[in-house]
Design an enzyme around this catalytic site. Structure first.
Site, short mmCIF file in Angstrom:
data_model
loop_
_atom_site.label_atom_id
_atom_site.label_comp_id
_atom_site.label_asym_id
_atom_site.label_seq_id
_atom_site.Cartn_x
_atom_site.Cartn_y
_atom_site.Cartn_z
N HIS A 18 -10.94 -4.75 -5.64
CA HIS A 18 -11.41 -3.87 -4.57
C HIS A 18 -11.91 -4.65 -3.35
O HIS A 18 -11.72 -4.21 -2.21
CB HIS A 18 -12.49 -2.92 -5.09
N HIS A 41 -1.02 3.44 -8.85
CA HIS A 41 -1.71 3.74 -10.12
C HIS A 41 -3.16 3.99 -9.75
O HIS A 41 -3.98 3.08 -9.78
CB HIS A 41 -1.59 2.58 -11.09
N SER A 91 -10.11 2.76 -6.20
CA SER A 91 -9.30 2.41 -5.03
C SER A 91 -8.99 3.61 -4.11
O SER A 91 -9.04 3.45 -2.88
CB SER A 91 -8.01 1.70 -5.45
N GLU A 109 -0.72 9.23 -9.96
CA GLU A 109 -1.46 9.09 -11.21
C GLU A 109 -0.77 9.95 -12.26
O GLU A 109 -0.47 11.11 -12.01
CB GLU A 109 -2.93 9.52 -11.02
N ASP A 134 5.44 8.79 -11.54
CA ASP A 134 5.43 7.39 -11.94
C ASP A 134 5.29 6.50 -10.69
O ASP A 134 6.02 6.64 -9.72
CB ASP A 134 6.75 7.10 -12.66
N ASP A 155 -1.46 -1.20 -9.34
CA ASP A 155 -2.56 -1.56 -10.25
C ASP A 155 -2.36 -0.90 -11.61
O ASP A 155 -3.13 -0.02 -12.02
CB ASP A 155 -3.88 -1.10 -9.59
C1 LIG Z 1 -6.13 0.26 -13.74
S1 LIG Z 1 -6.08 1.99 -13.60
C2 LIG Z 1 -6.14 2.27 -11.88
C3 LIG Z 1 -7.44 1.99 -11.22
C4 LIG Z 1 -7.45 2.27 -9.75
N1 LIG Z 1 -6.32 1.68 -9.06
C5 LIG Z 1 -8.72 1.75 -9.10
O1 LIG Z 1 -8.72 0.60 -8.64
O2 LIG Z 1 -9.69 2.49 -9.04
C6 LIG Z 1 -4.42 2.37 -13.94
C7 LIG Z 1 -4.08 3.84 -13.87
O3 LIG Z 1 -2.66 3.99 -13.92
C8 LIG Z 1 -2.38 5.22 -14.58
N2 LIG Z 1 -0.95 5.13 -14.99
C9 LIG Z 1 -0.44 4.61 -16.12
N3 LIG Z 1 0.91 4.59 -16.05
C10 LIG Z 1 1.24 5.09 -14.83
C11 LIG Z 1 2.47 5.29 -14.15
N4 LIG Z 1 3.65 4.97 -14.73
N5 LIG Z 1 2.45 5.80 -12.90
C12 LIG Z 1 1.27 6.13 -12.31
N6 LIG Z 1 0.07 5.96 -12.91
C13 LIG Z 1 0.05 5.45 -14.15
C14 LIG Z 1 -3.39 5.26 -15.69
O4 LIG Z 1 -3.57 6.59 -16.15
C15 LIG Z 1 -4.63 4.69 -15.00
O5 LIG Z 1 -5.43 5.71 -14.47
#
Ligand SMILES: C[S@@+](CC[C@H](N)C(=O)[O-])C[C@H]1O[C@@H](n2cnc3c(N)ncnc32)[C@H](O)[C@@H]1O
Length: 272
Positions: A18, A41, A91, A109, A134, A155
């Site tokens: 961040h 993500h 984020s 998400e 996705d 992420d």
């Molecule tokens: C590490 S966390 C994200 C944290 C966020 N970027 C932050 O910094 O606050 C990863 C997220 O990706 C989501 N996720 C998993 N596979 C995904 C996909 N194929 N596409 C989008 N989101 C996905 C998960 O549910 C999770 O909430």
């Protein structure tokens, strides 16, 4: 999908990603034209660090809670935002707080509950789009942006064994659609082998101008622990190489536990 960011919000990985994310958005905003931020993500957006998922792991105690008081100058912008926003910002909340009227944010998400939380948080916000799709696929579908300037923040949760391969594929796809975009991908460093393979794949990808900023809490030997983390950046903005090392040094000063092998690095993986 087992990963829930609420258990890890505020940990040292979050602080590294961040702090650099905020710097990258500010860099994009040095020019007056509108900018597009894609958070592939996105997670739930905001987290209650006093609530049960966060307190069950206590990870924020070794992370953001060590930065809040009198943050060192290189982290002052990021920590100031965290303090200002109240409920701990992920984020999407950080990006939203920084958007100018001419900027746009899109968040993807897949987890049903986190998606709903995110959609609620940004309901009626005309500058933010929330997609249940996705993230990698979005790097194809949502690029290039009309603004022609953008930060694409990737992420993933690194739950699946092929997550690094998917990341490389996503970055290649995104870059093929938007070669001038700034792509930033966070990754965990548990042991060296997967990170070396990731860097090699990026070096061989044909994509130019790639750097990797990494922070180590200890020698990355134990594959069961998060020993460090990195942010790979394609097309790093001007002053990245000057501004980021002092940020990493400040993060390490506060978050390091003085174990053998702690340190940070900024490595160029591909020339401009
Ligand atoms: C590490 S966390 C994200 C944290 C966020 N970027 C932050 O910094 O606050 C990863 C997220 O990706 C989501 N996720 C998993 N596979 C995904 C996909 N194929 N596409 C989008 N989101 C996905 C998960 O549910 C999770 O909430």
């Amino acid at each position: 999908m087992n990963y829930r960011h609420a258990f890890h919000a505020g940990n040292f990985g979050d602080c590294v990603k961040h702090a650099l994310f905020v710097w990258l958005i500010r860099a994009l905003q040095r020019k007056p034209g509108g900018a597009f931020v894609l958070d592939t993500h996105a997670g739930a957006g905001r987290y209650d660090l006093a609530g049960s998922p966060a307190t069950r792991t206590g990870e924020a105690s070794a992370g953001i809670f060590r930065l809040l008081d009198e943050p060192p100058a290189p982290l002052a912008d990021y920590v100031g935002l965290v303090r200002e926003l109240g409920l701990y910002p992920g984020s999407p909340a950080l990006a939203r707080a920084l958007l100018r009227p001419q900027d746009r944010l899109a968040c993807c998400e897949l987890h049903p509950e986190d998606f709903l939380a995110l959609r609620r948080a940004f309901a009626g916000d005309r500058q933010v789009a929330v997609h249940r799709r996705d993230g990698r696929e979005a790097l194809g579908a949502l690029l290039p942006p009309a603004e022609r300037r953008g930060l694409l923040f990737v992420d993933p949760p690194y739950e699946a064994p092929d997550e690094f391969d998917k990341l490389v594929a996503g970055l290649r796809l995104g870059h093929s659609r938007f070669a001038t975009g700034v792509f930033a991908a966070w990754y965990p460093i548990k042991h060296r082998a997967p990170v070396r393979a990731f860097h090699s794949a990026m070096r061989e990808s044909g994509i130019r101008d790639i750097v990797a900023a990494e922070l180590f809490l200890r020698e990355p030997l134990d594959p069961a622990r998060l020993n460090g983390c990195g942010l790979l950046v394609v097309n790093p903005p001007f002053r990245f190489a000057a501004d980021v090392p002092p940020m990493l040094a400040a993060l390490l000063e506060r978050l390091g536990t003085r174990e053998p092998g702690e340190g940070f690095s900024l490595e160029r993986l591909a020339d401009e």
